[in-house]
Every structure is written in C-alpha cells, then in structure tokens.
Write an enzyme that holds these catalytic residues in place. Structure first.
Site, PDB file in Angstrom:
ATOM      1  N   LYS A  31      -9.259   6.582 -19.231  1.00 28.36           N
ATOM      2  CA  LYS A  31      -9.588   7.132 -20.543  1.00 28.36           C
ATOM      3  C   LYS A  31      -8.328   7.133 -21.430  1.00 28.36           C
ATOM      4  O   LYS A  31      -7.808   6.067 -21.699  1.00 28.36           O
ATOM      5  CB  LYS A  31     -10.203   8.524 -20.386  1.00 28.36           C
ATOM      6  CG  LYS A  31     -11.220   8.636 -19.223  1.00 28.36           C
ATOM      7  CD  LYS A  31     -12.484   7.828 -19.423  1.00 28.36           C
ATOM      8  CE  LYS A  31     -13.350   7.687 -18.166  1.00 28.36           C
ATOM      9  NZ  LYS A  31     -13.705   8.903 -17.457  1.00 28.36           N
ATOM     10  N   ARG A  77       0.855  -1.201   0.000  1.00 31.05           N
ATOM     11  CA  ARG A  77       0.000   0.000   0.000  1.00 31.05           C
ATOM     12  C   ARG A  77       0.880   1.237   0.000  1.00 31.05           C
ATOM     13  O   ARG A  77       0.638   2.201  -0.707  1.00 31.05           O
ATOM     14  CB  ARG A  77      -0.957   0.014   1.200  1.00 31.05           C
ATOM     15  CG  ARG A  77      -1.679   1.363   1.360  1.00 31.05           C
ATOM     16  CD  ARG A  77      -2.902   1.329   2.257  1.00 31.05           C
ATOM     17  NE  ARG A  77      -2.737   0.524   3.446  1.00 31.05           N
ATOM     18  CZ  ARG A  77      -2.020   0.879   4.526  1.00 31.05           C
ATOM     19  NH1 ARG A  77      -1.436   2.051   4.577  1.00 31.05           N
ATOM     20  NH2 ARG A  77      -1.928   0.064   5.548  1.00 31.05           N
ATOM     21  N   ASP A  91      -8.418  18.723 -13.753  1.00 34.43           N
ATOM     22  CA  ASP A  91      -8.678  17.376 -14.245  1.00 34.43           C
ATOM     23  C   ASP A  91      -8.377  17.414 -15.746  1.00 34.43           C
ATOM     24  O   ASP A  91      -9.106  18.026 -16.520  1.00 34.43           O
ATOM     25  CB  ASP A  91     -10.143  17.011 -13.961  1.00 34.43           C
ATOM     26  CG  ASP A  91     -10.514  15.610 -14.458  1.00 34.43           C
ATOM     27  OD1 ASP A  91      -9.844  15.099 -15.374  1.00 34.43           O
ATOM     28  OD2 ASP A  91     -11.495  15.049 -13.933  1.00 34.43           O
ATOM     29  N   TYR A 129     -17.063  16.751 -14.308  1.00 37.57           N
ATOM     30  CA  TYR A 129     -17.539  15.362 -14.373  1.00 37.57           C
ATOM     31  C   TYR A 129     -18.604  15.115 -13.295  1.00 37.57           C
ATOM     32  O   TYR A 129     -18.444  15.543 -12.151  1.00 37.57           O
ATOM     33  CB  TYR A 129     -16.331  14.448 -14.168  1.00 37.57           C
ATOM     34  CG  TYR A 129     -16.648  12.981 -14.175  1.00 37.57           C
ATOM     35  CD1 TYR A 129     -17.051  12.352 -15.354  1.00 37.57           C
ATOM     36  CD2 TYR A 129     -16.530  12.210 -13.022  1.00 37.57           C
ATOM     37  CE1 TYR A 129     -17.337  11.004 -15.371  1.00 37.57           C
ATOM     38  CE2 TYR A 129     -16.812  10.858 -13.035  1.00 37.57           C
ATOM     39  CZ  TYR A 129     -17.215  10.259 -14.212  1.00 37.57           C
ATOM     40  OH  TYR A 129     -17.494   8.922 -14.225  1.00 37.57           O
TER      41      TYR A 129
END
Ligand SMILES: *Cc1c(COP(=O)(O)O)cnc(C)c1O
Length: 381
Positions: free
Chosen positions: A194, A45, A169, A97
């Site tokens: 994307k 992690r 973004d 978004y």
C-alpha cells in the site's frame, strides 16, 4: 535526522562497494564463503544485501532497531502470529483486515491459538477480554473501512501492565502519519503493498521492532518459515519509500479537500474521516497522527445506488487495495467486506451504501469533477 531525510539517507542508502546511490539488485541465491563461518552472506533466504538495505530503512523510518521484509503483508502477519503457542490467546481489533481475521480464524485457530475480537477504542472492553492465557493485543488504527482511531499509547501501556505484546498494523497510516514504536508499541507491521511501496507495482510486507530479543525471535521465524521478500521487490520497495513523505503530503491535502467537498453534497448521508471535528475519535487522532491519513469513507443517502456511483467515475479507479498514487474507490459490502454475512456487517456499521475512497495525488479539481459525475449519475441531478 528528520523523517523525510531518513527516507533517502536512512538504513543502507548506498552501495558500500561502488557508492552507487541506488542499492544494486543482488540476484544471487548463494555466496562464496572464503572461510567457513566467517562470511556475512551465506544464502539469500537468510540474508540478501538488497533486502537488508530496505529492512534497515524500514527499521529507521518506524523508529525501530530491526526491520524485516516479507513476500506480502499476509506473510509478515502470519510470521508474527507464529511466535505464539497452542493455548495462547490474543485480543484483536474487531475490524482488522479481512485476511488477518481469516488467518486467525481459519489457520491459527486450527493450530490452537484463540482470540477475542473487541473494539480497541474501548479500553475497558480490551481489559475485560484479557485472560490468563492472553499473550498479545493486535490492532489496526485507523481501521478499515470506518477509519476508527484507537489511542495507541494507551493500548501500549495497557499491554505492558498485563505483560502482553502490543502489535499494530500501521498500513492505513504509514510512518509519516504515526510511528507506533515511538508510542510504546512492541511490534509494528505493514502491508507495504500500500503506502510504503506506493506505486501499485509490488506485494510486500514489513515488520519493525525496537527490542533486540524480539528482533531475534522474528528474525529466526523469518528465516525458518522463509516467506522473504525477493531482491527485485526489495529494490522496488526502497525506491518507493524515497518519496513517501512527498506522497503523503499530497495524499493528505487532497483528502482534506475532498472531505469538505463531500460535506456539501446532499446525496451524502455520512462521512467517516478521522479529520472530521465531529468524529468521536477526532481528539485522539489529532493527538497521535500527523495529518489524518488519506482514506475516507462515506455513505450515500439510503436508496441511492453505490454501484451506479462508482461505475460512473472515469478517473477514480474502481479497485480493491489502497495507498496507491491513483485514487481507488470500492464498495465494502460488495468487495473487500463481501465475505462477512450481511447481518454481522450491518451490525459492525458497514451499510450497503458505504463507499471507501483511497485518495490519490491527482489534481483536486479532476477528483471533484469525477465525484460530481458520480453524484449526477445516482441522483439524476
Ligand atoms: C492489504 C492489507 C494487508 C495484507 O497485505 P498483503 O500485502 O495484501 O498480503 C494487511 N493489513 C492491511 C491493513 C491491509 O490493507
């Protein structure tokens, strides 16, 4: 090093132990510590060699010094918002978004964050929205689905004047098209599901920053919250990024061609594309983007049925998402933006007849033929 070379040789591009030109997938949760406190790797992690390789690559291709990879774009965004405290205020783009709006409106608002949504192209409106509690300006450019373009350098400057963080973004553009950090922005993030991943086979989020102190804060939160990217997905992302420049060239060339094709169609009422010289954002887009991206939206003439149009296509895939090798098409009013009440949606300029197209890399003749079949289906001609 030029950006297209960096895609291949930036970050950590080969395995330091074997010279393998593809970073191995280190499927390990923990690492043997020969001496306590001296190991580079402790627990996956906190750090994993496969993830670290792609994080270093993301930092390089965004012009940053540190990169972070998360389990999704939404996890990246939530981790960045976790930097703020109850009582803080954020100025946010009015067409970010939907999932980002949902995070702010239904999660972080409950925890005491407040926000004001504005059209970030309007610098006066952004300035007017700043309060003594404001800590950041958060936006997307180009936006979804109307492809509005905000002047990134102007926003970064405005943020610095008011001692605010600027956060962009960059999903819709990719670093091939624009690098917000080099234009003065503090934090850039992506849904790498994307264009960065590019192959519709992985859900990923990434963040990149230039400033060492900011990197420390985000690194702390990445480990504390733990929404990290797994080794297998890290490898897929690194492989996807290698062809980003080639893909964007092909995507953008096809988009330019389809813009001209759509302009000839009598059934099309309006086209939204930053590369349209008649678009009010064209000058800003031309200045700050390399190419105009590979997203475009268009409205059918009033009364023509967008649903009939998209359901009569055979190559262009009716699907949400974008930035895939395959062309993807959708109707915002019924799909990605269906949760917005109709009056608000119409007020925001998203008509029922609007169609959003993520242009893929198929042969342009096949794409034009497919769209022609759609127009025939809705007009009967
Ligand atoms: C898809 C998307 C997101 C969310 O990313 P996920 O990887 O789906 O969690 C955030 N911002 C933009 C602009 C997106 O298109």
């Amino acid at each position: 090093m030029q950006l297209s070379t960096q895609l291949l040789h930036g970050g950590i591009s080969e395995d330091p132990h074997t010279g393998a030109t593809s970073i191995p997938i280190y499927m390990a949760s923990t690492f043997h510590q020969q001496h306590i406190g001296e190991s580079q790797w402790e627990y996956s992690r906190s750090g994993n060699p496969t993830r670290q390789a792609v994080e270093a690559l993301v930092a390089d291709i965004e012009g940053g010094t540190a990169g972070f990879a998360f389990a999704s774009g939404s996890a990246a965004i939530a981790t960045v918002f976790s930097m703020f405290n109850a009582g803080d205020h954020i100025v946010v783009g009015n067409d970010v978004y939907g999932g980002t709006f949902r995070l702010l409106d239904q999660v972080f608002k409950r925890l005491g964050l407040s926000f004001t949504a504005v059209d970030t192209r309007d610098l006066d409106a952004v300035t007017a929205a700043i309060t003594p509690d404001t800590k950041a300006i958060y936006l997307e450019t180009p936006t979804n689905p109307l492809l509005h373009v905000t002047d990134i350098a102007a926003i970064a400057e405005l943020a610095h004047i008011h001692s605010l963080l600027s956060i962009i973004d960059n999903t819709f553009a990719s670093p091939i098209v624009q690098q917000p950090l080099t234009l003065g922005v503090d934090i850039v993030l992506h849904s790498a599901s994307k264009y960065l991943g590019g192959h519709s086979d992985v859900i990923v989020g990434v963040v990149a920053v230039k400033d060492a102190q900011l990197a420390g804060r985000i690194g702390f939160l990445q480990n504390a919250i733990g929404a990290i990217l797994a080794p297998q997905e890290s490898w897929l992302l690194q492989r996807g990024i290698k062809t980003l420049s080639l893909r964007m060239q092909a995507h953008q060339a096809n988009t330019e061609r389809l813009f001209h094709y759509l302009k000839q169609q009598p059934a099309v009422a309006k086209i939204y594309y930053p590369g349209d010289p008649d678009n009010p954002d064209y000058a800003v887009a031309k200045r700050q983007m390399h190419g105009f991206g590979a997203m475009l939206s268009f409205e059918l003439q009033p009364g023509l049925e967008p649903q009939k149009f998209v359901e009569n296509l055979h190559i262009i895939t009716l699907a949400e998402s974008l930035g895939a090798l395959e062309s993807l098409i959708e109707i915002p009013a019924l799909m990605t933006h269906g949760a917005i009440p109709r009056p608000i949606r119409i007020q925001n300029g998203i008509q029922d007849e609007l169609i959003r197209l993520s242009v893929g890399i198929e042969d342009i003749a096949d794409l034009e033929d497919d769209l022609t079949a759609g127009f025939t289906a809705v007009t009967g001609r």
